[in-house]
Design an enzyme around this catalytic site. Structure first.
Site, PDB file in Angstrom:
ATOM      1  CG  HIS A  93      -4.003  -2.753   3.207  1.00  0.00           C
ATOM      2  ND1 HIS A  93      -2.832  -2.667   3.935  1.00  0.00           N
ATOM      3  CD2 HIS A  93      -4.360  -1.475   2.910  1.00  0.00           C
ATOM      4  CE1 HIS A  93      -2.501  -1.405   4.095  1.00  0.00           C
ATOM      5  NE2 HIS A  93      -3.407  -0.652   3.478  1.00  0.00           N
TER       6      HIS A  93
ATOM      7  CD  GLU B  60      -1.801  -5.958   4.977  1.00  0.00           C
ATOM      8  OE1 GLU B  60      -1.747  -4.774   5.359  1.00  0.00           O
ATOM      9  OE2 GLU B  60      -1.832  -6.276   3.773  1.00  0.00           O
TER      10      GLU B  60
ATOM     11  CB  CYS C 290      -0.998  -0.032   1.162  1.00  0.00           C
ATOM     12  SG  CYS C 290      -2.417   1.068   0.867  1.00  0.00           S
TER      13      CYS C 290
END
Length: 314
Positions: free
Chosen positions: A235, A237, A142
């Site tokens: 993102h 994650e 990001c």
């Protein structure tokens, strides 16, 4: 195989409850194996939450991974105790003489600040420059992806009028590529940012390749032709509730945020979010570790000279 983490790291209990195999440093010391060594530069405010998210993905791979946590400075964090930082994080001076198989640089809540105005921008540049000689492959997430593209390739981001928040459908390139092995033609990934890159500039750059993009959210996966730098403009994650937590935080701060797109069931913030990106997030990190770290890194980390790009596949 497990991800090895420091003894007593808070993420351990969470990951073990999810049946993700983690191993303490003391237990791993008794094994005779060459694990992958991954450094994580954590720029997010809530360090423990981000640690857990990244370790969850690393712990789902078939490789044993030793993790070192790196902080950008030793100033007190508003969201993480100084005891936690001192116990589990290292300063750059402690690691800059070492080589690593992989480096992950997280996002940061700095999307509306010019890079040169970020207080630790010089430190970011120093670590990125160091990584190009001391790390087999670097994964930028990001904000870090925008920062890396700016510093390494002088590509400017464009600020958005409103925050881009939500879960977007992406299309992968038709070109066979190791990073995309197992990927569906379309897949979902979360975004939470105030800026975007010009996808035409990325596609036309001679040293970069756009591997996945979204018609709504723009470029998502960008890989350098040397394989050393992977820019993930999103993102993968994130936990299921992360966008919800950010949305509620922005409301509490009086920011009047838009409802994250394609996220809450029936687009209703009173209903549970729908997590539809976890499988591809895990696959992305597994492919990165396997094909761009494990398959390319030297057995002897003191020699980083033999790293070569993947050849095109038939």
């Amino acid at each position: 195989m497990p991800v090895r983490i420091p003894d007593n790291l808070p993420a351990a209990g969470i990951l073990e409850s999810e049946n993700i195999f983690v191993m303490s440093e003391s237990r791993a010391a008794n094994q005779d194996i060459r694990p992958m060594r991954v450094l994580i530069l954590n720029l997010m405010p809530n360090k423990i939450e981000t640690e857990t998210q990244l370790l969850r993905l690393l712990g789902n791979t078939p490789l044993q991974v030793d993790v070192d946590l790196l902080r950008i400075h030793d100033k007190e964090s508003k969201h993480t105790s100084i005891d936690h930082m001192n116990a589990f994080y290292r300063d750059f001076n402690d690691v800059k003489h070492k080589n690593y198989d992989g480096l992950i640089i997280t996002g940061a809540p700095l999307g509306q600040i010019d890079f040169e105005d970020v207080t630790y921008w010089d430190h970011i540049r120093e670590i990125i420059d160091w990584s190009q000689q001391h790390v087999t492959s670097v994964l930028f997430l990001c904000w870090a992806a925008h920062a890396g593209l700016f510093h390494l390739y002088n590509l400017q981001r464009k600020l958005l009028s409103t925050k881009r928040s939500g879960v977007y459908c992406h299309q992968r390139t038709d070109t066979p590529h190791p990073l995309l092995r197992g990927f569906d033609e379309e897949f979902y990934a979360p975004h939470s940012r105030f800026a975007e890159m010009d996808i035409n500039e990325l596609q036309q750059h001679p040293d970069l390749e756009v591997l996945a993009h979204s018609d709504e959210a723009g470029a998502y996966l960008v890989l350098s032709k040397t394989n050393r730098n992977l820019f993930v403009i999103g993102h993968p994650e994130y936990h299921r509730n992360t966008l919800k937590d950010e949305y509620l935080r922005d409301i509490d701060q009086g920011l009047d945020p838009e409802i994250p797109r394609n996220y809450f069931r029936n687009n209703d913030p009173q209903q549970k979010p729908v997590a539809r990106w976890h499988s591809h997030g895990s696959l992305l990190i597994s492919n990165w570790l396997n094909y761009y770290v494990y398959q390319l890194t030297p057995y002897d980390l003191t020699d980083m000279s033999g790293i070569t790009p993947w050849e095109s596949e038939v």
